[in-house]
Structure formats: structure tokens, C-alpha cells
Enzyme design. Structure first.
Site: not given
Lengths: 407, 407
Positions: A134, A165-167, A170
Site C-alpha cells: 500500500d 489501496w489494500d482495502v 480487497g
């Protein structure tokens, strides 16, 4: 948990935030998500934050609702079990999610030999095959350069502590799996689906208008602190030191601010002096510093309790700045008063507040929020019930330390 | 555009970022997304950033790939057209997405009378029915209090300029519509699906472990600048003023940093002095300031070009800090070299780089990226082909100014 995806089964081999949160999302929506881990746990099984007894609150938060099988992944017998699990027959099976290197026995090509219509979701770092996290894609797309106050090319860039960005990735992984499954149910075709973390950030830069702005207007965004670009929004301090974020984006939101603060005449005078029309969002942005100066005393003269009551009364759109500790310990929305949350006991850690998915499907019941599994908690039941192995086959795997349970 | 959701039709009535980006996502994946707007445009049709000729780069970026119908929503004839459009029969129709007040003719109850198995996705501000924007929920969940450097309860909170909650919610809206459609295809049941922007942020706080940390460990996170919590990650300046973010989260990432900077001996000495073991992420976090001091000179002695080549060579995980203008104008990943991007002409604005969805479905072709519609561009074709009105019925609607086209 909400049983909207009842029957769907996804196998997950993953680490970090994005891929595990994709599987967790599907589990929250009722899918049977089976996560495999090496015996003893993978590289993020002890990732911070951890408890006093070194249990990872990170790992357990990201793996809620999944089943866990612990397998020695380096051994051919372990690889064979997982390959069979990933490619089980049936309309609702044959879906795999991973951010591990898609090589060897774990490659799409190899697994496709076992199930032709496999759906294989592969998260990678960037499109060139380099690793990325991220924080390394966030700096690349420029947001740290406009966090704080000053010219983007002059101030030191500042990271966002929340791995957005990770979230986002996902949720996109979960979306991509559902889209591919819908396609397979209509065409009988499976497929490899790829997503690069860097592309998630770059596409968002485009979707929010930043790319068009840089190319068409050839301007550079400045770091504008707690203002909102292109409209009115600002943080204000109350007389007891509490702070609120107040926004005047829509016409009604702006009217509410003006009326509650009783500043109509001052703002009218300001508009005339500056040649602006505050009914236009862009003009409110041009006059943001002067508007802020006019509004500031209203907040500074009142305690938070009064500010909050008056803002609510006027129908203003606002929020309170809280620390995370405050949110968790004193915000009624972060408690079981909010039906999205439940207190759930996590073995080895204790009871804490766990969220369901924020989507609320009114056509299915909300079942209890499911905690994270213990590592290998479901090894035996997965081997017996899901894979259909016999008791003696299973014993042999345990005896040979090809698999392990948590006991 | 990728035709993975071919045949799916969604009607959208929306404003701000989250709801439009949800519809845009489905359009990027091949759905027929029909957006309705008041004649002349809704409240965000001119939202900043705008071009010199006052065309909104915001609106056009968020509505890519949709069809547009412009309708006088206040008039019963306009409401009837939209009600019929929302509730058209067929397995792939009957899906509605809105963040408008779900009242009167636009309520779930009223529309359900026209199609019993309607899927109605309703984005709201918070669960109490109050309005909320990204910035008013972000302050509520505490991230601005840990942006920058210092104790969360002592430093002034700092907003994130990227509306992460809006973007996440947009993907969740798309996910929720697909999940509800999958459920309907199996049960013949439609439903109302609700999602509150505030709950998106609160659930993420839980999924990332922050709630568990505050409840179990009873600690408050500090604002740690450009460090990464619980592991090693830091921003470094090169001798030409360029900056890079370097992370050592996984064992291999950490080894790459140590080897490229040739600091193994110094770090060994530091571990012994501090009583730490840098093979453990948590110990790297405890020693972050000292590690940073040891690594700093390596970056400070080299220009960015050399730093970047050596980091790549060592297999390190890193990213360059860029301003948005730099990313757009000089990063090869933000160009047509990246298959996710295409240069597309947007009438009234010009050609600029538009992203497809970052999900890459290898089982379907990548068709050209679709630009945003002009307001009312598809009014006539939607009335004729989608709703099946006759030429004279359509003329009457245009003559009576119930609908409008862009011409």
C-alpha cells in the site's frame, strides 16, 4: 454474517491485507472461505498489533469467518491436498484467491488441468511483476504530496496511515470473483483474473478526475490541509479543544452552515468584496480562507456539546474528530448499539467488538458475526467432509506431519 | 471495458463520489448502467475540478461508460418514466442504485409494487439517517489523529485528501448488487440493500485490527509520520532531493534493504546494543529510528536513478514519491503503455487518459474504454429501445419538456 452468498466456496492462500480482506468479505457474506496456512502460520501470523501473549490482532481481524486448514505446503502430499481442494467439482466450488507467486503446483496452468473451468484470482504488486505494498503505491500516485499544507513539490510528502489501496483491492477481489462466477454460470468458462495493487491506485487517480485535471488543465494540486478541494469544507475548534469537520458541498449543507452561524450578512459582504457568488461551490473554494475566518469565532465560543446540538438542529453535515481510542471507547456507533457490530470471543485473545460487512441485505437474516479460526481449526473436518478422505487417510496425513490441527 | 457482466442492467440516480463510482464500476465490467439526471444536470454536474469552459472533470471521470437520460424528475410524467425503467421485467433488469432520499415515488415500497423482486441499493450517510461525506466519517474513525507525527490526542488532526471511504463504498455497492442478483437468480427474491458510509469506515477500523487493539491492549496509536506501524517502512531522501518509500515487511524485503545498503554489521551491532532481533517485525519497529539513521546516508549519497536501480537489483520493495502531476506526466504506468489505460476523447473537454477497471479478466476481451455520456445523450434511444415507447409518445415527452437530449 449474512447468508447472501450461501453455498459459494472459495479457497484462499494469502498474506498481507488486500487478499485476506477479499476472502473475509466473501465469508462475511456467507461464503465458505477456506484459508490454508503453513503449519505454525505464515509470515503474517504474528504481525502487529499483537496482544501481550503475542497473538496477532491484525491476523485475527483479517481472517474472520474463514475455515482454516494447516498444511505443509513444501511437501508434494500437502500440495496435492490443496490442489484437490482448489479444484473440487461443483458449480459453487472451483474458486481460488491468492497473492502467492502463481508458480509451479500453484500456477493457473497446472491447476486448470485438474478443473478446466477454475476461477483463479491472482493479486500481484504491479503489472511488471514487482512486489508492492500500500505505502509504495500510495507514494507513486501522489496523495502524500498533497497531505498537509503547501506546494506539492515543496513540502515533505506525508503517508496516509490507513492502507486504503489494500482495502479497496480487497473489495475488488471479492467483486471480481462474483463477476467471474456469474460469467461461468452462464458460459461454463472459468478464467484467470489478475489485479495489480499499483493499478488499483492508478485507476482511482483517473476515476476521481486527477488524471484529467493534470492533462487537461495542466495544473498541480496543492496540499490544502483540512479544506476540501473545489468546495467548502473545513475543520474548526470548539472552546473546549474538541474539533469538528464541517462541509458545505450541497446547497442545503452550505445553507445550514450559514444559518446556524448567523453569518449571512458577513458572508454577503465578503462575496461582494471578493466578487464571488457563494451559491457556487467553486466560489466557496476561492473564498475558503475568508469564509473560515468568519465562521471560526462561532465554533470557538461554544463547547462541543453545544456546537454539535446546534449543527444537528440546523441539518448541517459534520463530523467530530476523534482519536481511534475515543471512537472505540465512546462512540455509540462503534458499539453493539450499531447492529453491524457484535461482541465476539476470540479464543486466546478475549472478547472484542467485531464488525459484519457494512452492506445490509434486508432479504436475509443477520446471523452472528463469525470470529477468526484458530490455525488448523478445521483441518480434520475439511479433509473428511469437504475432501471426503477416509479416517485412515487422514490419520496418515497427521502422523506424517503433512497437516496439523490447532489442538 | 470488459464484458464480464454482459446483459446486466442497472439504473442509477446519484450524486457525490461513492454511488456514481459504484455504477461506473459495473459499467466498466460491461453492465448497461443508465444514469438519470435532472434536465441541465444535478448538483454535482459542475463540481470541481472544471475545465476553462466549466466542464466538470469530476463528473465526467465518475460517470464513464454509462448511458444518460435527462428527465424532469419533479413532474409525475418524469417520475413514471423512471419508475418503469427501474422496474423493467427480465432477469438482468430490475436493479436500482441510489443515494437520493428513498422517499415517495423513489421509495423501495413504491417501486416494489411495480416489480416484486426489485433489487434496490440505497447508500445513506449514517445509520441514523444523517448525511455524511467522506471527510465527516474519516474524522470520526480517527485516522486524521494519526496522520503526521505526535500523540494522537495532542497534534492537530490532518485529513486524507483521497476520499478512501467513498471509493471503498463504491466497490462495495457494486459487490452488493452482484451478490443480491446472484441471490435473486437462485431464490426469485429481490430486496432492499442498505449501506451507510459511516459503517464502511467503522467496519474497516475493525477489519484492520484497530478496534481489537483499543479494546484488548487499551493502547492509543501514535502518529508516526512515514513509518509503518509494527514493522519497518520509511521514506528516504536521495541526494537530488527525490524521495522513496522503502518497506521491509516480509523477511525477503528486509534482507534486500540490509544487503543493498551494506549495513549488516551496523545493524548487527544495533540489535545487540538494543537487545532486539531484527528478524522479528516488531523488533524492527522498536528500532525504527535507529535503523532509519543507519540507512539514511546510503540514500543521501546517491541520486534517485542510482538508488532505484540498486533497489530493483536487490529485489527491494519500494516506491517513488511523486506529485500527481509527475505521475500523470512522467510515470510509464500512468500511460497507454499500461493496458489498463487508453486515451479517449471526451466531447467538450478533449482527449485524456482514462482507466479501465483494474480487474483483468483474461477470459473476456478488453474492449475500448468508454467515455462519460453527454447529459441526455441516450434519452431518445432509452425511451425508444429500452422502454419501447412509440415515436409520438417520445415527441410528446420532448415537446412537454419532460425529457431532454443533449443536442
Amino acid at each position: 454474517m449474512q447468508n447472501i452468498l450461501s453455498g459459494l466456496r472459495v479457497i484462499e492462500g494469502s498474506a498481507f491485507v488486500a487478499a485476506p480482506s477479499g476472502g473475509m468479505t466473501l465469508a462475511q457474506l456467507g461464503a465458505d472461505v477456506i484459508r490454508f496456512d503453513p503449519i505454525g502460520g505464515g509470515m503474517d501470523y504474528r504481525r502487529w498489533p499483537v496482544t501481550n501473549s503475542n497473538e496477532s490482532l491484525y491476523w485475527h481481524s483479517l481472517n474472520k469467518g474463514k475455515r482454516s486448514i494447516a498444511v505443509d505446503i513444501r511437501r508434494p502430499e500437502g500440495q496435492e491436498i490443496l490442489s484437490r481442494l482448489i479444484t473440487l467439482p461443483g458449480d459453487d466450488c472451483g474458486m481460488f484467491l491468492t497473492n502467492f507467486p502463481a508458480k509451479g503446483w500453484l500456477s493457473y496452468e497446472r491447476l486448470k488441468e485438474l478443473r478446466k473451468d477454475l476461477i483463479y484470482m491472482n493479486l500481484i504488486g504491479d503489472r511488471h511483476g514487482r512486489s508492492a505494498l500500500d505505502y509504495t503505491v500510495n507514494c507513486k500516485v501522489g496523495f502524500p504530496s498533497i497531505t498537509g499544507v503547501g506546494r506539492a513539490d515543496e513540502i515533505p510528502p506525508l503517508n496516509n496511515p490507513m492502507p486504503a489501496w489494500d482495502v479497496i483491492t480487497g473489495q475488488q477481489i471479492a467483486l471480481g470473483l462474483l463477476a467471474a462466477e456469474r460469467h461461468r454460470s452462464r458460459t461454463r468458462q472459468g478464467q484467470l483474473v489478475k489485479i495489480a495493487l499499483a493499478d488499483v491506485a492508478l485507476s482511482t487517480l483517473g476515476n476521481l478526475g486527477y488524471i484529467a485535471e493534470a492533462m487537461i488543465n495542466e495544473t498541480e494540486r496543492e496540499a490544502i490541509g483540512n479544506n476540501i478541494f473545489g468546495t467548502f469544507g473545513q475543520a474548526f475548534e470548539c472552546n473546549d479543544g474538541e474539533r469538528v469537520m464541517v462541509v458545505g458541498v450541497s446547497p442545503n449543507q452550505w445553507k445550514a452552515i450559514v444559518s446556524v452561524s448567523d453569518t449571512e450578512n458577513q458572508l454577503q459582504e465578503l462575496q461582494e468584496r471578493m466578487g464571488l457568488d457563494f451559491r457556487k461551490e467553486g466560489d466557496r473554494y476561492h473564498g475558503r480562507d475568508e469564509i473560515t475566518a468568519i465562521l471560526k469565532p462561532w465554533f470557538k465560543r461554544r463547547p462541543f456539546s453545544q456546537v454539535s446540538a446546534e449543527l444537528d438542529n440546523a441539518g448541517a453535515c459534520w463530523g467530530k474528530y476523534q482519536t481511534i481510542h475515543e471512537t472505540v471507547n465512546s462512540d455509540i456507533d462503534c458499539s453493539t448499539d450499531n447492529p453491524m457490530f457484535q461482541m465476539v470471543d476470540q479464543p486466546g485473545i478475549g472478547a472484542y467488538l467485531m464488525p459484519d460487512h457494512p452492506l445490509q441485505f434486508t432479504g436475509v437474516n443477520r446471523d452472528p458475526v463469525r470470529r477468526a479460526p484458530k490455525l488448523g481449526e478445521h483441518t480434520e473436518e475439511i479433509l473428511a467432509e469437504t475432501l471426503g478422505l477416509t479416517g485412515s487417510e487422514i490419520s496418515k496425513l497427521f502422523d506424517g506431519k503433512v497437516v496439523a490441527s490447532c489442538g
